[in-house]
Design a protein around this motif. Structure first.
Motif, PDB file in Angstrom:
ATOM      1  N   LEU A  30       0.674  -1.102   0.109  1.00  0.00           N
ATOM      2  CA  LEU A  30       0.109   0.118  -0.018  1.00  0.00           C
ATOM      3  C   LEU A  30       0.793   1.232   0.112  1.00  0.00           C
ATOM      4  N   ASP A  31       0.732   2.065  -1.075  1.00  0.00           N
ATOM      5  CA  ASP A  31       1.621   3.269  -1.292  1.00  0.00           C
ATOM      6  C   ASP A  31       0.962   4.526  -0.777  1.00  0.00           C
ATOM      7  N   VAL A  32       1.417   4.794   0.403  1.00  0.00           N
ATOM      8  CA  VAL A  32       0.890   5.924   1.334  1.00  0.00           C
ATOM      9  C   VAL A  32       1.674   7.268   1.123  1.00  0.00           C
ATOM     10  N   GLU A  33       1.144   8.271   0.926  1.00  0.00           N
ATOM     11  CA  GLU A  33       1.941   9.552   0.562  1.00  0.00           C
ATOM     12  C   GLU A  33       3.010   9.972   1.618  1.00  0.00           C
ATOM     13  N   ASN A  34       4.214  10.242   1.105  1.00  0.00           N
ATOM     14  CA  ASN A  34       5.270  10.532   2.006  1.00  0.00           C
ATOM     15  C   ASN A  34       5.654   9.528   2.918  1.00  0.00           C
ATOM     16  N   ASP A  35       5.542   8.301   2.261  1.00  0.00           N
ATOM     17  CA  ASP A  35       5.943   7.185   3.300  1.00  0.00           C
ATOM     18  C   ASP A  35       6.524   5.833   2.618  1.00  0.00           C
ATOM     19  N   LYS A  83     -14.207  -4.000   9.387  1.00  0.00           N
ATOM     20  CA  LYS A  83     -14.794  -3.113  10.057  1.00  0.00           C
ATOM     21  C   LYS A  83     -13.865  -2.280  11.576  1.00  0.00           C
ATOM     22  N   ASP A  84     -13.071  -3.015  11.950  1.00  0.00           N
ATOM     23  CA  ASP A  84     -12.395  -2.704  13.130  1.00  0.00           C
ATOM     24  C   ASP A  84     -11.510  -1.483  12.353  1.00  0.00           C
ATOM     25  N   ILE A  85     -11.030  -1.314  11.364  1.00  0.00           N
ATOM     26  CA  ILE A  85     -10.091  -0.152  10.954  1.00  0.00           C
ATOM     27  C   ILE A  85     -10.701   0.708  10.065  1.00  0.00           C
ATOM     28  N   GLY A  86     -12.028   0.369   9.688  1.00  0.00           N
ATOM     29  CA  GLY A  86     -12.983   1.180   8.599  1.00  0.00           C
ATOM     30  C   GLY A  86     -12.211   1.067   7.342  1.00  0.00           C
ATOM     31  N   GLY A  87     -11.769  -0.206   6.979  1.00  0.00           N
ATOM     32  CA  GLY A  87     -11.423  -0.080   5.684  1.00  0.00           C
ATOM     33  C   GLY A  87     -11.981  -0.880   4.781  1.00  0.00           C
ATOM     34  N   THR A  88     -12.077  -0.752   3.282  1.00  0.00           N
ATOM     35  CA  THR A  88     -12.734  -1.480   2.463  1.00  0.00           C
ATOM     36  C   THR A  88     -11.914  -1.600   1.045  1.00  0.00           C
ATOM     37  N   TYR A  89     -11.822  -2.750   0.501  1.00  0.00           N
ATOM     38  CA  TYR A  89     -11.013  -2.962  -0.618  1.00  0.00           C
ATOM     39  C   TYR A  89     -11.906  -3.556  -1.744  1.00  0.00           C
ATOM     40  N   GLU A  90     -11.873  -2.799  -3.173  1.00  0.00           N
ATOM     41  CA  GLU A  90     -12.269  -3.405  -4.157  1.00  0.00           C
ATOM     42  C   GLU A  90     -11.621  -3.493  -5.345  1.00  0.00           C
ATOM     43  N   GLY A  91     -11.632  -4.518  -6.109  1.00  0.00           N
ATOM     44  CA  GLY A  91     -10.579  -4.851  -6.925  1.00  0.00           C
ATOM     45  C   GLY A  91     -11.424  -5.509  -8.159  1.00  0.00           C
ATOM     46  N   LYS A  92     -10.706  -5.859  -9.311  1.00  0.00           N
ATOM     47  CA  LYS A  92     -10.807  -6.615 -10.563  1.00  0.00           C
ATOM     48  C   LYS A  92      -9.687  -7.709 -10.596  1.00  0.00           C
ATOM     49  N   ILE A  93     -10.108  -8.681 -10.775  1.00  0.00           N
ATOM     50  CA  ILE A  93      -9.329  -9.947 -10.872  1.00  0.00           C
ATOM     51  C   ILE A  93      -8.868 -10.113 -12.397  1.00  0.00           C
ATOM     52  N   THR A 101      -6.351  -6.060  -9.104  1.00  0.00           N
ATOM     53  CA  THR A 101      -5.905  -4.599  -9.270  1.00  0.00           C
ATOM     54  C   THR A 101      -7.348  -4.000  -8.538  1.00  0.00           C
ATOM     55  N   GLY A 102      -7.096  -2.798  -7.560  1.00  0.00           N
ATOM     56  CA  GLY A 102      -8.262  -2.189  -7.155  1.00  0.00           C
ATOM     57  C   GLY A 102      -7.760  -0.896  -6.312  1.00  0.00           C
ATOM     58  N   SER A 103      -8.627  -0.763  -5.255  1.00  0.00           N
ATOM     59  CA  SER A 103      -8.495   0.616  -4.413  1.00  0.00           C
ATOM     60  C   SER A 103      -8.680   0.447  -3.104  1.00  0.00           C
ATOM     61  N   TRP A 104      -7.957   0.617  -1.951  1.00  0.00           N
ATOM     62  CA  TRP A 104      -7.996   0.426  -0.624  1.00  0.00           C
ATOM     63  C   TRP A 104      -8.824   1.755  -0.082  1.00  0.00           C
ATOM     64  N   GLN A 106     -10.053   4.119   3.345  1.00  0.00           N
ATOM     65  CA  GLN A 106      -9.907   4.084   4.597  1.00  0.00           C
ATOM     66  C   GLN A 106      -9.854   5.504   5.211  1.00  0.00           C
ATOM     67  N   ASN A 107     -10.872   5.718   6.374  1.00  0.00           N
ATOM     68  CA  ASN A 107     -10.971   7.075   6.724  1.00  0.00           C
ATOM     69  C   ASN A 107     -10.807   8.291   6.018  1.00  0.00           C
ATOM     70  N   GLY A 108     -11.610   8.151   4.834  1.00  0.00           N
ATOM     71  CA  GLY A 108     -11.742   9.215   3.740  1.00  0.00           C
ATOM     72  C   GLY A 108     -10.824   9.096   2.687  1.00  0.00           C
ATOM     73  N   GLY A 109      -9.754   8.346   2.813  1.00  0.00           N
ATOM     74  CA  GLY A 109      -8.583   8.451   1.618  1.00  0.00           C
ATOM     75  C   GLY A 109      -8.945   7.183   0.818  1.00  0.00           C
ATOM     76  N   THR A 110      -8.371   7.195  -0.432  1.00  0.00           N
ATOM     77  CA  THR A 110      -8.095   6.087  -1.378  1.00  0.00           C
ATOM     78  C   THR A 110      -6.920   5.827  -1.705  1.00  0.00           C
ATOM     79  N   TRP A 111      -6.555   4.828  -1.859  1.00  0.00           N
ATOM     80  CA  TRP A 111      -5.007   4.351  -2.432  1.00  0.00           C
ATOM     81  C   TRP A 111      -5.154   3.087  -3.336  1.00  0.00           C
ATOM     82  N   PRO A 112      -4.433   3.352  -4.350  1.00  0.00           N
ATOM     83  CA  PRO A 112      -4.095   2.114  -5.174  1.00  0.00           C
ATOM     84  C   PRO A 112      -3.430   1.009  -4.451  1.00  0.00           C
TER      85      PRO A 112
END
Length: 235
Positions: A30-35, A83-93, A101-104, A106-112
């Motif tokens: 998971l590529d997080v900005e500045n990290d 649910k515990d971390i408020g995260g959802t993933y949706e992707g295409k096989i 390939t999809g997006s994660w 969490q907390n209002g943010g979206t990351w590839p």
């Protein structure tokens, strides 16, 4: 009976095909900005009931077998929620089922986030060993003394930054250390100890305005990110 049975057979066959294409071990980052990218592992199994069960490992945050609350998949798409971390993933096989390939979100943010089959994410980078921990520990302490807080903030793990909220915490901590202890005079002892996946840099020193010794401790994870640090007097 035959008319009713045929759709059931087709449905079971479809579930089996999807299960075969998605179950198993997956890895991604998971590529997080500045990290630095966070290495992840996803483990999917197909229960006898026909439902999927999954767990997730966050390698760089020392989280293993984190529960996935719901996991659904068909021949071309995957969706799961934690649910515990408020995260959802949706992707295409991908065709052939070698990647997702999809997006994660969490907390209002979206990351590839792309998952690939197999592989241990712990082997995807060079091990951060005790020698590197000693070098980085000295550098981290020096940056703290020199008030280079933007550099320090970039080295904190996402969990640490979430706990501290902003880099202002480091500014306040530096002021408190200066007021209570003054400047470091000399290093009494320095070592690195291993604790499971962590390399912990310990530095015991004397300070100009404090009669006793002070211990600075910095813990690094496998990617060399700081997961814990503390400054306190020692007996």
């Amino acid at each position: 009976m035959q008319t009713v049975g045929l759709p059931i057979v087709v449905l079971l066959a479809a579930v089996t095909v999807v299960g075969q294409s998605i179950q198993g071990d997956w890895h991604g980052a998971l590529d997080v900005e500045n990290d630095a990218p966070l290495r992840l592992a996803l483990h999917v199994t197909l229960e006898n009931s026909g439902l999927f069960k999954a767990t997730l490992d966050s390698v760089d945050e020392d989280g293993t077998a984190l529960p996935v609350d719901s996991f659904t998949a068909n021949a071309s798409a995957v969706r799961f929620e934690m649910k515990d971390i408020g995260g959802t993933y949706e992707g295409k096989i991908a065709a052939g089922g070698s990647s997702i390939t999809g997006s994660w979100k969490q907390n209002g943010g979206t990351w590839p986030l792309t998952w690939e089959r197999g592989g241990d994410p712990a082997d995807m980078i060079e091990l951060f060993d005790g020698k590197k921990a000693a070098q980085k520990g000295r550098s981290y302490v020096q940056s703290f003394y020199e008030s280079k807080f933007s550099d320090l903030w970039a080295k904190l793990s996402p969990v640490m930054r979430q706990a501290l909220v902003t880099a202002d915490y480091l500014t306040k901590l530096r002021a408190q250390v200066q007021q209570r202890f003054g400047a470091e005079v000399n290093i009494v002892e320095e070592n690195v100890k291993s604790d499971d996946a962590l390399q912990i840099y310990n530095r015991i020193a004397k300070f100009e305005n404090f009669p006793g010794k002070v211990k600075f401790q910095v813990a690094f994870n496998a990617r060399g990110m700081v997961t814990k640090f503390s400054i306190r007097p020692v007996d």
